[in-house]
Write an enzyme that holds these catalytic residues in place. Structure first.
Site, short mmCIF file in Angstrom:
data_model
loop_
_atom_site.label_atom_id
_atom_site.label_comp_id
_atom_site.label_asym_id
_atom_site.label_seq_id
_atom_site.Cartn_x
_atom_site.Cartn_y
_atom_site.Cartn_z
N ARG A 1 -0.91 15.71 54.83
CA ARG A 1 0.05 15.82 56.23
C ARG A 1 0.96 16.31 56.69
NH1 ARG A 1 0.82 10.08 55.59
NH2 ARG A 1 0.21 10.37 53.87
N HIS B 1 0.00 4.71 48.38
CA HIS B 1 0.18 5.47 49.40
C HIS B 1 -0.62 5.63 50.40
CE1 HIS B 1 -0.19 9.98 49.71
NE2 HIS B 1 1.19 10.51 48.84
#
Ligand code: MEZ
Length: 493
Positions: free
Chosen positions: A339, A319
């Site tokens: 994000r 990740h």
């Protein structure tokens, strides 16, 4: 931190197709860097090449050495320890694993009339499911379709996804959301009752359904209650150490090890489902991990020793954003949703160096390259890191957005005196997901009659790189299929 127009403008790229975005981003790179970046989009290059690019030491390994060690390791069960005639539990369906896939399978198998025993190494719900934050994907909006979902996941997975499994996943996405909603999962909704959805990395439509940034915890809460309500027998602290096959080679149960009494117990079952999750706690290549303590490849080992093939066992997902500071939460998940809501990754010179919603393998490798090759990283306590500009979320969507959409993330940092609404945070890739695993078909069946598998221990659905939110979806879709199929098989066995 500078908020350049360029940084904000790149948010607008999200709806473009993936390749258009890629080429737009490529303008920032030198010719050699472009070549490297493109390599990873080419279907002929596997995730293995990419992880070599990232970290190196296992170059040439077919399977990470940590996984090879447990796969080839000796069984903990010596034949002298256990008398197979000494069976203490009987069930139509034995489910090994107490996370989201195991729980979904248990509920479904019970609803199809089977008696179910669920055995789990830790407690029911101690699983990566509960730690998944950002959302679950399903194509149920007007501008979307399972076909578009399929294409996104296929591109993201480097075209390695098993088409039948992927088709199954995306086709059943909307029904999975409805099923969870019906059980009581409190998805975020607008005032008019429609679901709030956002983008994830590599998705061309907003199809991430979420419960704040604690989606997995909410799903696991509801599934755990439902397992209890359905009258499933649950044995906690009881990992399966070996499968039992009958004389014809069909699944017939398992031997469990009781952590409390330190004794072995036999379970006789007409069918067995392996749903033990991934392998992130093996800390492949020394990486920190976002995984829970139980993720140690147990199901992969059980299946492998019984002769079931594994697919893409070398495909591990990093990740992009694990917490790099403070040390108490080193490696903890900083959800992709940050994000999705607009936060950019920024290097030590304040430059945004890639689109924040590229696929995870691209973002993770770009962060590492930015830190190591381009020396644009910031020194954090355990090594290099980059800034994730969290205050941008409120700047873009208005004050209060983070409080509403990212409450768990705010809380995680608040404990260490960091207000992520006001200051950016340091991040670095963390070991997150086992892309590959046990080989199954669309019925969640392995090649052993009566043996099924579902969840993160399964391979093929996501190819060699999974998109955010497709794991929470696959545990529900394939967990339910496994439960149904195992119950049906038990009636014939
Ligand atoms: O699917 C995942 O891995 C997920 C939801 C992670 C996240 O960033 O929140």
């Amino acid at each position: 931190m500078k908020y350049t127009e360029e940084m904000l403008a790149s948010q607008a790229c999200v709806d473009a197709t993936r390749n258009e975005r890629l080429y737009a981003e490529l303008r920032r790179y030198t010719a050699q860097e472009k070549q490297e970046l493109l390599r990873n989009y080419h279907p002929d290059y596997s995730h293995k090449d990419f992880s070599i690019l990232m970290v190196g030491p296992n170059k040439g390994d077919k399977v990470p050495s940590e996984l090879a060690a447990v796969l080839e390791g000796k069984s903990r069960l010596l034949s002298a320890d256990f008398d197979l005639s000494h069976i203490e539990h009987d069930a139509d369906v034995l489910i090994i694993g107490g996370g989201g896939a195991g729980a979904a399978a248990a509920i479904e198998a019970r609803q199809h009339g089977a008696s179910v025993l669920l055995a789990t190494k830790l407690r029911l719900g101690d699983a990566n499911t509960g730690m998944a934050e950002g959302g679950i994907q399903a194509a149920d909006k007007e501008n979307d379709s399972p076909a578009i979902h399929y294409l996104d996941a296929l591109g993201g997975g480097h075209f390695k996804n098993v088409p039948e499994l992927l088709k199954c996943l995306v086709m059943q996405g909307p029904a999975a959301i409805q099923w969870l909603g019906g059980l009581g999962v409190m998805f975020d909704k607008y005032d008019d009752g429609t679901m709030v959805t956002t983008h994830g990395g590599g998705t061309s439509r907003k199809r991430m359904h979420a419960c704040g940034d604690y989606t997995g915890a909410e799903i696991m809460r509801v599934l755990r209650d439902e397992v209890r309500d359905e009258g499933v027998e649950v044995l906690e602290y009881s990992p399966a150490v070996e499968l039992i096959l009958d004389e014809e080679g069909k699944a017939a149960g398992a031997v469990l090890y009781d952590f409390d009494t330190q004794e072995y117990h036999g379970v006789r079952a007409k069918s067995v489902i392996i749903a033990t999750g991934g392998a992130g706690r093996l800390h492949y290549q020394g990486f920190p991990t976002s995984n829970h303590y139980g993720s140690t490849a147990d199901g992969l080992v059980l299946a492998y020793r019984a002769g079931v093939p594994l697919v893409y066992a070398d495909a591990i997902q990093y990740h992009p954003t694990g917490a790099a500071y403070p040390p108490q939460i080193y490696g903890a998940l900083v959800t992709e949703k940050v994000r999705s809501l607009g936060a950019m990754l920024v290097n030590k010179d304040g430059e945004a160096f890639l689109h924040p919603l590229e696929t995870r393998d691209v973002v993770a490798a770009s962060i590492i390259r930015e830190c190591l090759a381009r020396h644009k990283g910031v020194h954090a306590l355990h090594g290099p890191a980059l800034w994730l500009d969290t205050p941008m979320v409120d700047m873009i969507h208005g004050e209060g957005t983070m409080e509403r959409r990212l409450p768990a993330m705010i809380h995680m940092y608040e404990r260490f005196g960091i207000d992520i609404r006001k200051q950016p945070i340091l991040v670095y890739p963390t070991l997150h997901y086992q892309n590959g695993g046990i080989c199954i078909d669309e019925r969640s069946a392995t090649k052993i009659p009566g043996l099924y598998a579902a969840g993160e221990d399964v391979g093929g659905i996501h190819g060699t790189n999974r998109l955010m939110g497709n794991s929470l979806l696959d545990i529900i879709v394939f967990g339910r299929i496994a439960g149904r199929e195992a119950a049906a098989y038990s009636r014939t066995a």
